[in-house]
Design an enzyme around this catalytic site. Sequence first.
Site, PDB file in Angstrom:
ATOM      1  N   ASP A 229       0.822  -1.202   0.000  1.00 58.00           N
ATOM      2  CA  ASP A 229       0.000   0.000   0.000  1.00 58.00           C
ATOM      3  C   ASP A 229       0.861   1.260   0.000  1.00 58.00           C
ATOM      4  O   ASP A 229       1.920   1.308   0.637  1.00 58.00           O
ATOM      5  CB  ASP A 229      -0.865  -0.024   1.273  1.00 58.00           C
ATOM      6  N   GLU A 259       1.221  -0.145  -4.958  1.00 60.78           N
ATOM      7  CA  GLU A 259       0.233   0.876  -5.311  1.00 60.78           C
ATOM      8  C   GLU A 259       0.928   2.227  -5.293  1.00 60.78           C
ATOM      9  O   GLU A 259       1.165   2.800  -4.233  1.00 60.78           O
ATOM     10  CB  GLU A 259      -0.929   0.874  -4.311  1.00 60.78           C
TER      11      GLU A 259
END
Length: 491
Positions: A229, A259
């Site tokens: 993340d 990400e």
Amino acid sequence: MNQTIFQFFHWYYSPEGNLWNHAKDKAPWLASLGVTDVWLPPAYKSAKGVDEPGYAVYDLYDLGEFDQKGTVRTRYGTKQEYLDCIKTIKDNGMGVIADLVFNHKMGGDEKELVPVQKVSDENREEVISEPHQVEAHTRFTFPGRRGKYSDYVWDWHSFTGICEDGTIAALINEYGHGTWEPMLEDENGNFDYLMGNDIEFRNPNVREELKRWGEWYVETTGVTGFRMDAVKHINPDFFPDWLDHIKNHFQRDFFTIGEYWRNDVGPLLKFQEVTGHRIKLFDVPLHFNFYRASMEGIDFDMRAIFDNSLVKENPFEAITFVDNHDTQPLQSLESTVDYWFKPHAYAIIMLREAGIPCVFYPAVFEAKYVDDKDGEEIYVELNKIPVVEPMIKMRRDLCYGIQVEYFDDATIVGWTKQGERDKQLSGLAVLMSNGDEGEKWMSMGEKNAGRIMTDICGGRPERVTLNEKGEGMFKVNAGSVSVWVDERYRL
Ligand code: CA
């Protein structure tokens, strides 16, 4: 076999439900469709208990085992249910991709008096206060866990910055002395700080603790890959260090996706380069092309659909997707691809050579939820997209062989896959329109001469018999996608 990732959650998946049991129940069916990897949401205890999807991380070691933040289970179930779910997914021959949130922590147990200097929100390099001391929740002792698995206590030396009364403040610790960690870009001056207590990767104790946690987590759960993340907000230097440690410890590769939320392929390529091509990235620019195409309708030039995309510039390290939990309606990065264009976008990610596609949960299972926006309650209904399920199967069965492109018109574009001899009935032809009904003369290659093709997705009634060169006239309805397959193929 072609790889297909399934994102098995969305932002509003109900805490009253039990996602781990749901995913476990659906695992055999997902495998039968042709899904190869399942991405599960963050599994650790959130600072908000069951009230948010897991990105407000409190305790990485609490997978729904300890009474902390008002609950033993997490939003998605208990630790045992999580482990059972992973085992079932793997028993069905699929990989499990875990969601790793390393950028920040929230919900500190105790206050500390910490030295800080406030910075401007727009330019975090601009200091807007004298150094001073404030009380902040930066000490994490995890009283409910009582040192089980790890006795590491996070305190203000483990963080670079905090948010105090709505203002971002850099912690003046011994590693950065009030400076942020180096990022690849100068967005907001320096975008190290995203939210909560921002983790300090210059602190070697932090790195050691995260490596120990990685060993424990993989050993405990058996996950096969990682979705990392918010990598845009983490010192890029950390990733090779941590990933190599885990790889060496377990003597195997872990499928890793990052990400990096940026609608510009340049920084994405740079991130992959500086992290030594260990991390595939979500193709955020392609998502925004889909979004724009869905908004502009017939005015969007379909020849430009891959412009500035990762799948065009670095196809082997691109994870393509249409929507995700951050882009869904009412979410922070809301940019939901309009419904009429979703079949187009899914055909582009599922039925072509380049990129590894990731299917978003509501496309197959639908989603309904309510949230507040500017004080107003809004009801959202994300309908299932009927063509997605067959496309997962066609990707597994048919999407092989030489690809020929027909991106030669602003509103009607297509491509063919010629198929491979050892994949029975393989090969297909796709034609899509963002405007009027139309047709295109396309070739599937001489080896497919005489084959009879029918449209499985777009409702065209006719059959196309390929001539002696394997060519035919394929048609598509207005604003639609036609996927032409061998008439003997059954879903
Ligand atoms: Ca950070």
